[in-house]
Design a protein around this motif. Structure first.
Motif, PDB file in Angstrom:
ATOM      1  N   LEU A 195       9.527  -0.789   8.818  1.00 43.05           N
ATOM      2  CA  LEU A 195       9.479   0.401   7.997  1.00 43.05           C
ATOM      3  C   LEU A 195       8.085  -0.060   6.819  1.00 43.05           C
ATOM      4  N   SER A 196       7.016   0.729   6.801  1.00 39.34           N
ATOM      5  CA  SER A 196       6.101   0.496   5.856  1.00 39.34           C
ATOM      6  C   SER A 196       5.960   1.756   5.029  1.00 39.34           C
ATOM      7  N   VAL A 197       5.668   1.319   3.945  1.00 40.99           N
ATOM      8  CA  VAL A 197       5.371   2.368   2.664  1.00 40.99           C
ATOM      9  C   VAL A 197       4.051   2.061   2.015  1.00 40.99           C
ATOM     10  N   THR A 198       3.174   3.065   1.896  1.00 40.84           N
ATOM     11  CA  THR A 198       2.035   3.281   1.191  1.00 40.84           C
ATOM     12  C   THR A 198       1.731   3.978   0.134  1.00 40.84           C
ATOM     13  N   VAL A 199       1.556   3.811  -0.999  1.00 41.82           N
ATOM     14  CA  VAL A 199       1.450   4.795  -2.154  1.00 41.82           C
ATOM     15  C   VAL A 199       0.047   4.856  -2.644  1.00 41.82           C
ATOM     16  N   ILE A 200      -0.450   5.912  -2.990  1.00 42.70           N
ATOM     17  CA  ILE A 200      -1.620   5.850  -4.111  1.00 42.70           C
ATOM     18  C   ILE A 200      -1.366   6.440  -5.307  1.00 42.70           C
ATOM     19  N   MET A 209      -4.347   1.784  -4.517  1.00 38.37           N
ATOM     20  CA  MET A 209      -3.305   1.779  -3.504  1.00 38.37           C
ATOM     21  C   MET A 209      -2.173   0.559  -3.470  1.00 38.37           C
ATOM     22  N   GLY A 210      -0.962   0.770  -3.095  1.00 40.94           N
ATOM     23  CA  GLY A 210      -0.006  -0.189  -3.109  1.00 40.94           C
ATOM     24  C   GLY A 210       0.538  -0.227  -1.731  1.00 40.94           C
ATOM     25  N   ASN A 211       1.147  -1.553  -1.213  1.00 34.75           N
ATOM     26  CA  ASN A 211       1.962  -1.458  -0.132  1.00 34.75           C
ATOM     27  C   ASN A 211       3.357  -1.941   0.027  1.00 34.75           C
ATOM     28  N   GLY A 212       4.198  -1.688   0.817  1.00 33.27           N
ATOM     29  CA  GLY A 212       5.604  -2.444   0.865  1.00 33.27           C
ATOM     30  C   GLY A 212       6.200  -2.314   2.389  1.00 33.27           C
ATOM     31  N   GLY A 213       7.075  -2.894   2.341  1.00 29.49           N
ATOM     32  CA  GLY A 213       7.694  -2.806   3.883  1.00 29.49           C
ATOM     33  C   GLY A 213       8.212  -3.988   4.375  1.00 29.49           C
ATOM     34  N   GLY A 214       8.965  -4.028   5.540  1.00 29.52           N
ATOM     35  CA  GLY A 214       9.453  -5.138   6.273  1.00 29.52           C
ATOM     36  C   GLY A 214      10.179  -4.752   7.261  1.00 29.52           C
ATOM     37  N   GLY A 215      10.682  -5.600   8.165  1.00 26.57           N
ATOM     38  CA  GLY A 215      11.340  -5.500   9.540  1.00 26.57           C
ATOM     39  C   GLY A 215      11.887  -6.600   9.989  1.00 26.57           C
ATOM     40  N   VAL A 232       9.817   0.373  -1.613  1.00 28.74           N
ATOM     41  CA  VAL A 232       9.202   1.347  -2.627  1.00 28.74           C
ATOM     42  C   VAL A 232       8.681   0.597  -3.992  1.00 28.74           C
ATOM     43  N   ASP A 233       9.653  -0.217  -4.555  1.00 24.12           N
ATOM     44  CA  ASP A 233       9.392  -0.829  -6.109  1.00 24.12           C
ATOM     45  C   ASP A 233       8.016  -1.599  -5.422  1.00 24.12           C
ATOM     46  N   ASP A 234       7.977  -2.312  -4.541  1.00 24.27           N
ATOM     47  CA  ASP A 234       6.975  -3.125  -4.163  1.00 24.27           C
ATOM     48  C   ASP A 234       5.611  -2.257  -4.069  1.00 24.27           C
ATOM     49  N   ALA A 235       5.546  -1.371  -3.317  1.00 21.99           N
ATOM     50  CA  ALA A 235       4.387  -0.544  -3.218  1.00 21.99           C
ATOM     51  C   ALA A 235       3.954   0.036  -4.493  1.00 21.99           C
ATOM     52  N   VAL A 236       4.737   0.530  -5.083  1.00 22.41           N
ATOM     53  CA  VAL A 236       4.485   1.437  -6.469  1.00 22.41           C
ATOM     54  C   VAL A 236       3.940   0.311  -7.575  1.00 22.41           C
ATOM     55  N   LYS A 237       4.727  -0.770  -7.660  1.00 23.52           N
ATOM     56  CA  LYS A 237       4.311  -1.758  -8.367  1.00 23.52           C
ATOM     57  C   LYS A 237       2.816  -2.206  -8.293  1.00 23.52           C
ATOM     58  N   ALA A 238       2.485  -2.393  -6.957  1.00 26.25           N
ATOM     59  CA  ALA A 238       1.314  -2.845  -6.630  1.00 26.25           C
ATOM     60  C   ALA A 238      -0.050  -1.737  -7.030  1.00 26.25           C
ATOM     61  N   ALA A 239       0.354  -0.557  -6.889  1.00 24.12           N
ATOM     62  CA  ALA A 239      -0.742   0.501  -7.032  1.00 24.12           C
ATOM     63  C   ALA A 239      -0.652   0.479  -8.599  1.00 24.12           C
ATOM     64  N   LEU A 240       0.328   0.619  -9.377  1.00 25.91           N
ATOM     65  CA  LEU A 240       0.184   0.746 -10.755  1.00 25.91           C
ATOM     66  C   LEU A 240      -0.491  -0.623 -11.614  1.00 25.91           C
ATOM     67  N   THR A 241      -0.069  -1.603 -10.923  1.00 23.36           N
ATOM     68  CA  THR A 241      -0.544  -2.706 -11.430  1.00 23.36           C
ATOM     69  C   THR A 241      -2.213  -2.737 -11.109  1.00 23.36           C
TER      70      THR A 241
END
Length: 486
Positions: A195-200, A209-215, A232-241
């Motif tokens: 499962l992969s998550v990318t947010v802008i 941009m920030g990414n999260g995911g695993g499997g 989702v937390d990983d992706a959002v944190k990375a983008a906001l940082t």
């Protein structure tokens, strides 16, 4: 535990999918290998594969694509000395098998004068590291779409600055069967999900941009509410940082790498250089150095294909050998290389369970599985606090390495500038440049927080991609070059 019982069960699955529908049985496999054996070859194998895969992707709040595919075929290989002859077909039939066998045996012009006896068949030993389930069937289509929609809603609810969310769900069921010239029969049934998550995120016209995911090797039930929230937390944190990031300073400095996924630097800069083919040919910076000190004391690097449920793990490799836990560097001393059957034979050592191939249409090569560094005795906070002026990199994007020189270049996707032990601000555009063997000698502090990545790694080599895992503890490396924009 390694035993023949699980192989027998997996062979039954493989025969049902790969032999019986085409009117084949083990006698046909022996006949094909017998055709190859009429010429003098050092090794030969048949590699059957059935792969069912599915993918779903969400963008702009809509599940826009869904794909489903089935691929199957057989690869036939003969090896003579250093030379390999290989043929493959997506037509699994006796005629195709025998035609491929006669083609590859021509690698050796020396026909045997006497009749050859094909060795009696024997079932290979293997491990049981993951369930043989078909992950595609573990959730219905409606539930898969809802899962991706849940990801999107969670991400947007985290912060009003999240402008775009992209999510993907991939599942694969892979059944392989290997028949070797020495009579060995092996099989594996491999689930794989991701499962992969990318947010802008957007703020004052700036987008980051920030990414999260695993499997890993299990069913889709793994992606429960808690796991989805973590990604989702990983992706959002990375983008906001990264929205708050400043240009990265450049120069030679202390670099601290975070735990887990930053082990991709270890994988690229050191792992590839420890693969048997590069060392047999003398093209690796580690060639001929077994028994020598190649890293600082305390540095122990393993390649371990035996960790349960991990993305890089295998019950047996793609040549039918059981996966192993291989110590490559122990307390700074080089102990050995990653081997497939061909390079192990030519280097007069045992295979290490690292013969891997992308599919039946590719030849096997020595490849990594889960490559990681063991932890040390330092608290992560203590390591960061030790930086007078330097970079703390907690996530990485792409990178590349020159095997011969050992030189690597990596881009940090999430990093911070540190002065006098204090994290001051996030930085953008930091590129870490170094030399793999040299960087290992510059490790001065090793954290007690070793962790593996979340299960997202894919490794490329000579045009072939295979799933892998990486990991490491927090590491302090002195005197690395950082290319920045400040």
């Amino acid at each position: 535990m390694i035993s023949r019982e699980p192989t027998i069960e997996r062979l039954a699955v493989a025969q049902r999918l790969l032999l019986e529908p085409f009117g084949l049985d083990e006698a046909h496999l022996q006949r094909a290998l017998g055709e190859i054996a009429t010429h003098r070859v050092d090794d030969a194998d048949l590699y059957f594969q059935y792969t069912r895969s599915e993918g779903w992707s969400l963008e702009e709040g809509i599940v826009k694509t869904g794909s489903f595919s089935i691929d199957q075929g057989v690869g036939v290989r003969a090896v003579s000395g250093e030379k390999t002859a290989f043929a493959y077909s997506d037509d699994i039939s006796e005629a195709s098998l025998l035609d491929a066998a006669r083609t590859v045996r021509s690698i050796s012009s020396a026909a045997r004068s006497a009749r050859t006896k094909v060795p009696a068949q024997k079932v290979a030993s293997s491990r049981t590291l993951y369930p043989p389930l078909d992950p595609i069937a573990t959730l219905d289509s409606t539930a898969k779409v809802k899962l991706l929609e849940r990801v999107e809603k969670l991400a947007r609810a985290k912060d009003p600055r999240i402008a775009q969310v992209m999510a993907g769900l991939a599942s694969e069921w892979d059944v392989v069967m290997v028949a070797r010239a020495d009579g060995t029969l092996a099989a594996d049934v491999r689930p794989l999900v991701r499962l992969s998550v990318t947010v802008i995120a957007e703020q004052n016209g700036r987008r980051e941009m920030g990414n999260g995911g695993g499997g890993g090797r299990f069913g889709l039930a793994y992606f429960d509410q808690q796991r989805i929230e973590e990604y989702v937390d990983d992706a959002v944190k990375a983008a906001l940082t990264n929205l708050e990031s400043r240009p990265a300073p450049a120069g030679e400095m202390t670099v601290v790498l975070g735990p887990g996924w930053p082990g991709i630097l270890l994988h690229e800069a050191i792992g590839h250089g420890l693969e048997g083919d590069f060392n047999r040919k003398g093209s690796s910076a580690f060639s001929g150095r077994v028994g020598e000190r190649v890293a600082a004391k305390g540095v122990t690097v393993l390649d371990d294909g035996t960790i349960a449920d991990r993305r890089g793990s295998l019950n047996v490799d793609d040549e039918g050998n059981p996966s192993q836990r291989n110590v490559l560097i122990e307390d700074g001393i080089l102990r050995g290389y990653i081997q497939d059957a061909l390079n192990a034979r030519l280097m007069r050592v045992a295979p290490t369970g690292n013969g891997r191939r992308e599919s039946y249409a590719h030849i096997p090569m020595p490849r990594m599985t889960n490559t990681y560094m063991l932890g040390g005795d330092k608290a992560p906070d203590e390591i960061v606090a030790s930086i007078k002026k330097g970079l703390y990199a907690t996530n990485f994007g792409g990178g590349q390495v020159d095997i011969t020189s050992g030189k690597f270049v990596f881009s940090a996707s999430e990093a911070y500038w540190v002065e006098n032990g204090k994290i001051l601000y996030p930085v953008k555009g930091a590129t870490i440049v170094g030399n793999g063997p040299d960087a290992l000698t510059r490790v001065t502090m090793i954290g007690n927080d070793m962790s593996l990545d979340s299960g997202v790694g894919t490794c490329g080599k000579e045009g072939q991609s295979v799933p892998v895992g990486v990991g490491q503890p927090t590491l302090r490396i002195d005197g690395l070059t950082v290319g920045g924009t400040a």
